[in-house]
Design a protein around this motif. Structure first.
Motif, PDB file in Angstrom:
ATOM      1  N   SER A 117       0.731  -1.251  -0.070  1.00 12.54           N
ATOM      2  CA  SER A 117      -0.103   0.337  -0.052  1.00 12.54           C
ATOM      3  C   SER A 117       0.843   1.204  -0.402  1.00 12.54           C
ATOM      4  CB  SER A 117      -0.562  -0.028   1.392  1.00 12.54           C
ATOM      5  OG  SER A 117      -1.899  -1.347   1.276  1.00 12.54           O
ATOM      6  N   ARG A 135      -3.756  10.313  -3.047  1.00  5.32           N
ATOM      7  CA  ARG A 135      -3.631   9.480  -3.323  1.00  5.32           C
ATOM      8  C   ARG A 135      -3.445   8.233  -3.201  1.00  5.32           C
ATOM      9  NH1 ARG A 135      -1.694   8.281  -9.869  1.00  5.32           N
ATOM     10  NH2 ARG A 135      -2.340   6.322  -9.705  1.00  5.32           N
ATOM     11  N   THR A 158      -3.183   3.684  -2.630  1.00  2.00           N
ATOM     12  CA  THR A 158      -3.223   2.734  -3.978  1.00  2.00           C
ATOM     13  C   THR A 158      -2.570   1.029  -2.966  1.00  2.00           C
ATOM     14  OG1 THR A 158      -1.852   3.760  -5.366  1.00  2.00           O
ATOM     15  CG2 THR A 158      -1.730   1.691  -5.641  1.00  2.00           C
ATOM     16  N   HIS A 190      -2.443  -2.654  -3.718  1.00  2.00           N
ATOM     17  CA  HIS A 190      -1.721  -4.104  -4.743  1.00  2.00           C
ATOM     18  C   HIS A 190      -2.208  -4.951  -3.968  1.00  2.00           C
ATOM     19  CE1 HIS A 190      -0.523  -1.152  -7.442  1.00  2.00           C
ATOM     20  NE2 HIS A 190       0.190  -0.695  -7.000  1.00  2.00           N
ATOM     21  N   THR A 226      -4.982  -3.889  -8.300  1.00  2.00           N
ATOM     22  CA  THR A 226      -4.516  -3.273  -8.246  1.00  2.00           C
ATOM     23  C   THR A 226      -5.403  -2.157  -8.318  1.00  2.00           C
ATOM     24  OG1 THR A 226      -2.301  -3.192  -9.326  1.00  2.00           O
ATOM     25  CG2 THR A 226      -3.181  -0.824  -8.960  1.00  2.00           C
ATOM     26  N   SER A 227      -5.423  -1.436  -6.537  1.00  2.00           N
ATOM     27  CA  SER A 227      -6.505  -0.405  -6.243  1.00  2.00           C
ATOM     28  C   SER A 227      -6.302   1.301  -5.629  1.00  2.00           C
ATOM     29  CB  SER A 227      -7.865  -0.177  -4.573  1.00  2.00           C
ATOM     30  OG  SER A 227      -8.574  -2.046  -4.993  1.00  2.00           O
ATOM     31  N   VAL A 228      -6.928   2.153  -6.642  1.00  2.00           N
ATOM     32  CA  VAL A 228      -6.486   3.367  -6.311  1.00  2.00           C
ATOM     33  C   VAL A 228      -7.273   4.241  -6.063  1.00  2.00           C
ATOM     34  CG1 VAL A 228      -5.228   5.375  -7.627  1.00  2.00           C
ATOM     35  CG2 VAL A 228      -5.279   3.050  -8.524  1.00  2.00           C
ATOM     36  N   THR A 262      -8.221   8.391  -5.132  1.00  2.00           N
ATOM     37  CA  THR A 262      -7.848   9.791  -5.589  1.00  2.00           C
ATOM     38  C   THR A 262      -9.002  10.565  -4.535  1.00  2.00           C
ATOM     39  OG1 THR A 262      -6.908   8.899  -7.056  1.00  2.00           O
ATOM     40  CG2 THR A 262      -7.430  11.829  -6.458  1.00  2.00           C
ATOM     41  N   SER A 264     -12.292   7.105  -8.085  1.00  2.00           N
ATOM     42  CA  SER A 264     -11.409   5.029  -7.598  1.00  2.00           C
ATOM     43  C   SER A 264     -11.758   4.953  -8.648  1.00  2.00           C
ATOM     44  CB  SER A 264     -12.066   4.658  -6.598  1.00  2.00           C
ATOM     45  OG  SER A 264     -13.387   3.812  -6.886  1.00  2.00           O
TER      46      SER A 264
END
Length: 113
Positions: free
Chosen positions: A25, A40, A42, A44, A49-51, A53, A62
């Motif tokens: 993260s 932001r 992030t 993994h 992968t999750s993002v 902002t 997202s």
């Protein structure tokens, strides 16, 4: 001495398996010239992968991508709640299909190599 080598190899294998599936993260904050910030986050883990902002006014967007053998799938959600998806399949087979859908419609493309 002969017994120590297999035990050492087994320990290294267990460590590499754990590291390959570990969650990573990261959080980044940017401050603009007027002092407002955006963040932001992030993450993994296991091909996903999750993002997310978040802007200075609290609105967030997202994106989540799952990668798997031969393709990927992505879902994006904008600050207004609209959602778009993109799915890719058939990578490495010679025939790749890309499907997209969103608030303005959908499309599909097949590429043969």
């Amino acid at each position: 001495m002969k017994l120590n080598m297999p035990i050492l190899a087994l320990g290294a294998l267990a460590l590499s398996f754990t590291a390959a599936h570990a969650q990573v993260s990261k959080s980044t904050t940017v401050t603009g010239p007027n002092g407002q910030t955006a963040t932001r986050n992030t993450t993994h883990v296991n091909g996903q992968t999750s993002v997310t902002t978040t802007g200075p006014n609290g609105n967030s967007a997202s994106r989540t991508t799952n990668r798997y053998a031969g393709g990927s799938s992505t879902v994006a959600t904008g600050p207004n709640g609209n959602t778009a998806t993109r799915t890719v399949s058939g990578r490495g087979t010679g025939v790749t299909t890309v499907n997209r859908s969103g608030p303005r419609g959908s499309s599909s493309r097949v590429t043969t190599r």
